[in-house]
Design an enzyme around this catalytic site. Structure first.
Site, PDB file in Angstrom:
ATOM      1  N   GLY A  70       0.845  -1.199   0.000  1.00  0.00           N
ATOM      2  CA  GLY A  70       0.000   0.000   0.000  1.00  0.00           C
ATOM      3  C   GLY A  70       0.878   1.246   0.000  1.00  0.00           C
ATOM      4  CB  THR A  71       4.119   1.915   1.672  1.00  0.00           C
ATOM      5  OG1 THR A  71       3.622   1.699   2.990  1.00  0.00           O
ATOM      6  CG2 THR A  71       5.182   2.990   1.682  1.00  0.00           C
ATOM      7  CG  ASN A 139      -3.964   4.770   9.821  1.00  0.00           C
ATOM      8  OD1 ASN A 139      -4.303   5.777   9.199  1.00  0.00           O
ATOM      9  ND2 ASN A 139      -2.827   4.692  10.478  1.00  0.00           N
ATOM     10  CD  GLN A 167      -6.149   0.271   8.214  1.00  0.00           C
ATOM     11  OE1 GLN A 167      -6.945  -0.634   8.489  1.00  0.00           O
ATOM     12  NE2 GLN A 167      -4.869   0.214   8.533  1.00  0.00           N
ATOM     13  CB  SER A 187      -2.569  -2.640   1.666  1.00  0.00           C
ATOM     14  OG  SER A 187      -1.596  -3.475   2.249  1.00  0.00           O
ATOM     15  CB  ALA A 188      -2.929  -8.178  -0.058  1.00  0.00           C
ATOM     16  CG  HIS A 189      -0.623  -6.312   5.224  1.00  0.00           C
ATOM     17  ND1 HIS A 189      -0.203  -6.011   6.500  1.00  0.00           N
ATOM     18  CD2 HIS A 189      -0.395  -5.197   4.502  1.00  0.00           C
ATOM     19  CE1 HIS A 189       0.257  -4.771   6.537  1.00  0.00           C
ATOM     20  NE2 HIS A 189       0.156  -4.249   5.332  1.00  0.00           N
ATOM     21  CB  THR A 225       9.467 -10.991 -12.045  1.00  0.00           C
ATOM     22  OG1 THR A 225      10.446 -10.904 -13.072  1.00  0.00           O
ATOM     23  CG2 THR A 225       8.658 -12.273 -12.200  1.00  0.00           C
ATOM     24  CB  CYS A 312       1.657   0.382  12.433  1.00  0.00           C
ATOM     25  SG  CYS A 312       1.751   1.161  10.846  1.00  0.00           S
TER      26      CYS A 312
HETATM   27  N1  PLP Z   1      -2.433   3.407   4.257  1.00  0.00           N
HETATM   28  C1  PLP Z   1      -3.003   3.183   5.441  1.00  0.00           C
HETATM   29  C2  PLP Z   1      -4.205   3.979   5.834  1.00  0.00           C
HETATM   30  C3  PLP Z   1      -2.477   2.214   6.302  1.00  0.00           C
HETATM   31  O1  PLP Z   1      -3.059   2.002   7.488  1.00  0.00           O
HETATM   32  C4  PLP Z   1      -1.338   1.483   5.906  1.00  0.00           C
HETATM   33  C5  PLP Z   1      -0.716   0.483   6.813  1.00  0.00           C
HETATM   34  O2  PLP Z   1      -0.795   0.585   8.012  1.00  0.00           O
HETATM   35  C6  PLP Z   1      -0.778   1.751   4.637  1.00  0.00           C
HETATM   36  C7  PLP Z   1      -1.351   2.720   3.848  1.00  0.00           C
HETATM   37  C8  PLP Z   1       0.441   1.049   4.145  1.00  0.00           C
HETATM   38  O3  PLP Z   1       0.155  -0.217   3.603  1.00  0.00           O
HETATM   39  P1  PLP Z   1       1.316  -1.303   3.503  1.00  0.00           P
HETATM   40  O4  PLP Z   1       1.517  -1.848   4.875  1.00  0.00           O
HETATM   41  O5  PLP Z   1       0.789  -2.319   2.538  1.00  0.00           O
HETATM   42  O6  PLP Z   1       2.527  -0.630   2.978  1.00  0.00           O
END
Ligand code: PLP
Length: 367
Positions: A70-71, A139, A167, A187-189, A225, A312
């Site tokens: 996600g970042t 978040n 989120q 973001s998958a996790h 890849t 986090c």
């Molecule tokens: N955006 C939000 C609102 C999040 O809470 C987070 C992770 O805590 C992210 C982005 C980042 O996602 P990733 O952990 O996949 O880099």
């Protein structure tokens, strides 16, 4: 001691269906770019996942650009359109705030939602095309942001709107069209999929400039890849999230009981963001006088996992920039924990949390 995990907003446990899909994908040997049968099997798996991820947010498969997190998707959204003025809400995740440190910050109200009048003023004041980044669910507090309204304001001033829906997906219905977002991060996790894979949804006709170059993958927008296992896991998590969406709101009953009983036992505590609509799984609890870090450690000793403030990633605890932006003082912004429920949470988990948290609050009061 059995442990209770109430930190889904940091990372949700892998769902069994995701694990099964990833185990099956381990049998695929090929590179999705190879033309032989092995490569074609890998490509098929990637494209199936792309369609499922697109369906989760009402988009077309071609709009999904897989990233390494996600970042990374947030970085691509903010840095992929050079020349635009960037405006971000003051409560965005660090991956948005740090992607463009010089971005203008849009203030938020004391209740925890972005100030739309301030956004409109900032849009009107500047020259040249802009890009606005506003998350869908915060978040830390879970507060749902007025993204569709912000998109209307942005579009009326010729700006693009990026929405970090990391989120919100799986917790609320998320429809790219209804939100009016030009760019949207997943973001998958956070969905019960694996960490290390995300996606940027891109409106048709927009072409972000690649941050990672050196290959033609993802239609030349993200070289490297493809992370086949991660992408397959993401697809399975997206399918499960869509199927289980009708149940996501049920967590509100658990969360509300948690808050009610916590506040009844410790009236000095506060729930942040509670006056606005929130995602059903998140609770931001302030216990005055006790740092978030100390609370997390005390709860961990009692077998309960939660997060402090916004710490986090680095493990370092600083006052929450979200609570600070909501006008809270440094002491309050340092005394918050985030409790986040998810697909494996039940009444027993809430009981365990309450037992540990109430004992902690009473000890703090006695001291
Ligand atoms: N955006 C939000 C609102 C999040 O809470 C987070 C992770 O805590 C992210 C982005 C980042 O996602 P990733 O952990 O996949 O880099």
């Amino acid at each position: 001691m059995t442990r209770v995990y109430l930190d889904h907003n940091a990372s949700a446990p892998l769902k069994p269906a995701v694990k099964a899909a990833m185990l099956q994908a381990m049998e695929i040997a090929g590179n999705p770019s190879s033309v032989h049968a092995h490569g074609r099997a890998a490509r098929r798996a990637v494209e199936e996942a792309r369609a499922t991820v697109a369906a989760l947010v009402g988009a077309k498969p071609a709009q999904v650009l897989f990233t390494g997190s996600g970042t990374e998707a947030n970085n691509l959204a903010l840095r992929g359109f050079p020349g635009r003025r960037i405006l971000v809400s003051a409560i965005e995740h660090d991956s948005v705030l740090a992607a463009e440190p010089d971005a203008l910050r849009i203030p938020v109200t004391r209740a925890g939602a972005v100030d739309l009048e301030a956004l409109d003023r900032l849009l009107a004041d500047g020259a040249g095309p802009a890009l606005v980044s506003l998350m869908l669910a915060n978040n830390e507090t879970g507060v749902i942001q007025p993204v569709a309204e912000a998109a209307r304001l942005a579009h009326a001033r010729g700006a693009l709107l990026h929405c970090d829906a990391v989120q919100a997906a799986g917790r609320l219905p998320v429809e790219l069209g209804a939100l009016g977002a030009d760019l949207l991060t997943l973001s998958a996790h956070k969905l019960g999929g694996p960490a290390g894979v995300g996606a940027l949804l891109v409106a048709e006709g927009l072409e972000p400039e690649a941050l990672i170059r050196g290959g033609g993958q993802e239609r030349r927008r993200r070289a490297g890849t493809e992370n086949l296992l991660g992408i397959v896991g993401f697809g399975a998590a997206a399918r499960a999230a869509r199927d289980e969406l009708p149940l996501a709101g049920d967590l509100a009953a658990l969360r509300d009981r948690l808050e009610r009983e916590a506040l009844a036992a410790a009236p000095q505590a506060r729930v942040m963001g509670a006056t606005l609509p929130r995602v059903a799984n998140t609770s931001c609890l302030v216990l005055p006088g006790l740092s978030g870090e100390t609370q997390v450690m005390a709860l961990d000793l009692a077998g309960v996992a939660v997060s402090a403030g916004s710490a986090c990633s680095s493990g370092k605890v600083k006052p929450s920039h979200v609570l600070s932006a909501m006008g809270e003082d440094a002491s309050t912004a340092s005394s918050a924990i985030r409790v986040s429920l998810g697909w494996d949470s039940d009444e027993a988990a809430v009981d365990r949390f309450l037992e540990a948290w109430i004992a902690m609050a009473r000890r703090a009061r006695a001291a």
